[in-house]
Write a protein that holds these residues in place. Sequence first.
Motif, short mmCIF file in Angstrom:
data_model
loop_
_atom_site.label_atom_id
_atom_site.label_comp_id
_atom_site.label_asym_id
_atom_site.label_seq_id
_atom_site.Cartn_x
_atom_site.Cartn_y
_atom_site.Cartn_z
N THR A 1 0.86 -1.18 0.00
CA THR A 1 0.00 0.00 0.00
C THR A 1 0.89 1.23 0.00
O THR A 1 2.09 1.15 0.17
CB THR A 1 -0.87 0.04 1.27
N MET A 2 0.28 2.38 -0.17
CA MET A 2 1.02 3.61 0.03
C MET A 2 1.33 3.77 1.52
O MET A 2 0.63 3.23 2.37
CB MET A 2 0.20 4.80 -0.46
N VAL B 1 10.92 -6.26 0.33
CA VAL B 1 9.77 -7.17 0.35
C VAL B 1 8.78 -6.74 1.43
O VAL B 1 7.56 -6.73 1.21
CB VAL B 1 10.23 -8.62 0.57
N TYR B 2 9.28 -6.40 2.61
CA TYR B 2 8.40 -5.88 3.66
C TYR B 2 7.60 -4.69 3.13
O TYR B 2 6.38 -4.59 3.33
CB TYR B 2 9.23 -5.45 4.87
N ALA B 3 8.30 -3.76 2.47
CA ALA B 3 7.63 -2.57 1.95
C ALA B 3 6.59 -2.91 0.91
O ALA B 3 5.51 -2.30 0.85
CB ALA B 3 8.67 -1.61 1.37
N ASP B 4 6.90 -3.89 0.07
CA ASP B 4 5.96 -4.29 -0.97
C ASP B 4 4.69 -4.87 -0.37
O ASP B 4 3.60 -4.72 -0.93
CB ASP B 4 6.64 -5.33 -1.88
N LEU C 1 12.38 -3.56 -7.82
CA LEU C 1 11.50 -3.56 -6.65
C LEU C 1 11.80 -2.36 -5.76
O LEU C 1 10.86 -1.70 -5.27
CB LEU C 1 11.65 -4.86 -5.86
N VAL C 2 13.08 -2.07 -5.54
CA VAL C 2 13.43 -0.92 -4.70
C VAL C 2 12.90 0.37 -5.33
O VAL C 2 12.31 1.22 -4.65
CB VAL C 2 14.96 -0.84 -4.49
N ALA C 3 13.12 0.52 -6.62
CA ALA C 3 12.62 1.72 -7.30
C ALA C 3 11.11 1.84 -7.16
O ALA C 3 10.58 2.95 -6.93
CB ALA C 3 13.01 1.69 -8.78
N GLY D 1 6.21 5.33 -2.07
CA GLY D 1 6.24 5.84 -0.71
C GLY D 1 6.18 4.74 0.33
O GLY D 1 5.99 5.00 1.52
N ALA D 2 6.36 3.50 -0.10
CA ALA D 2 6.31 2.36 0.82
C ALA D 2 7.62 2.15 1.56
O ALA D 2 7.65 1.53 2.62
CB ALA D 2 5.93 1.09 0.06
N LEU D 3 8.73 2.64 1.00
CA LEU D 3 10.05 2.47 1.61
C LEU D 3 10.78 3.80 1.61
O LEU D 3 10.85 4.48 0.57
CB LEU D 3 10.87 1.43 0.84
#
Length: 461
Positions: free
Chosen positions: A6-7, A53-56, A90-92, A98-100
């Motif tokens: 999510t955002m 992955v956590y952020a995703d 994935l990082v990008a 705004g997840a990470l």
Amino acid sequence: MTGEGTMRAVDAPRRAAYDPSASDAELREAFLAGEIPVAVYGLGKMGLPLAAVYADVCGNVTGVDVDESVVETVSGGGCHVEREPGLPDLVADVVDRGALSATSDPVAAARAASVHVVMVPTLLDGHEPDLSTVEAALESIGAGLSPGDLVVVECTVPPRTTRDVVVPTLARISGLEVGEFGAAACPERTSSGRALEDVRGAYPKVVGGVDAESTRVASIIYGEITSNDVIATTDAATAEAVKVFEGVYRDVNIAVANQLARYAETLDVDVNEAIEVANTQPYCDIHTPGPGVGGHCIPVYPYFLAGAFPEVDAGLLHAARDVNDSMPEHTVALLEAMLDAHGVDGDAPTVLLLGLAYRGNVAELRYSPGPVVARELAATGARVLAADPFVDDWTEFEGVERVPMDLLDSQNVDAVAVLAGHDEFRDLDWAAFDAPVMDGRFLLPEDVDAPVYTVGGRWPR
């Protein structure tokens, strides 16, 4: 695992993770909605994939690292970890959503987070575990810890560390009572070059809390992070032991293979062939001999038992370490025998080493056998050339001449040794060297037009 994320829920209420009054469904919903913010401490080769992955999944992650250049890179959506399929994209993506985000201020990150994931290395001081890096992270977390927070130890540590070090340290620094916050050991089971695949669920995820609530919350979280099973162990110490045991098994097994390889000449057999056939029996699973065992994991984990619990006789673990540590020297002896078999005269033969990293396609020199082979070879009077596309800093390799990858085929050498199986070496014109090759990583094809030798093989192949 949803994998959608999510955002960043900047306006969402900050929910406690360690909350006995919340149902499994409520905690799961809050985590996926970004209402349980996460901080991941350590954005190295394993920490950044985990944070991404956590952020995703949850959309609300702060990555923490003491290296300002790492923080700057990640904050801009860049990826400093190389050769990890899918990680740069994935990082990008998660940064763009705004997840990470990333910071070098661990205390501020701790104050904002409800789940704290520790992914910093445990080093060795001699043969004893050095928890100073872990303790530094705990001090920062403790300074920002709130009631209801959960601290997850993902990095590999000696068994009982979460119980005996993590919890008391956090309680002392935070002023919270034990039980006001949770702690769980959830050791990573990740290899370089396949980190995202492993984090997302290549293997079952092991979780073990210091109490039932810690285990419950960790199980809920990792049930969303992984697509595989979550195995809840009896306690945190058992979960920590699982990871250490995995590494110890591999070290001892490789030592068996390396010990057997030393019988090749005496037995006049190809030990590698014998191992391959022996492994057709389902109760036999002997690993592969080679020039040595490197990396931060396998050579280190035996000392998480032998060095941390000296009251136990660890003779087998020390014996395995001795065998594996001796393989670079044995490899040099094999190279000298190979040169002699090919009639190379003179006291200063030229030997080209391919790969100084500890294994193929990995930029890791820690405990690598390659530099040891180079040093031992140079001590014999040999002229040592080396090439490794993953090594940038060559200043520490005194007496080693660096060869650019595009000039490999033009080198006039007496012998070649493959010490790391980088993909860049696979398509070399081996015949162009006009020299015997010690294939320490079984990289060369069977039909190569060159005399090929292996550790434990009948000479030549």
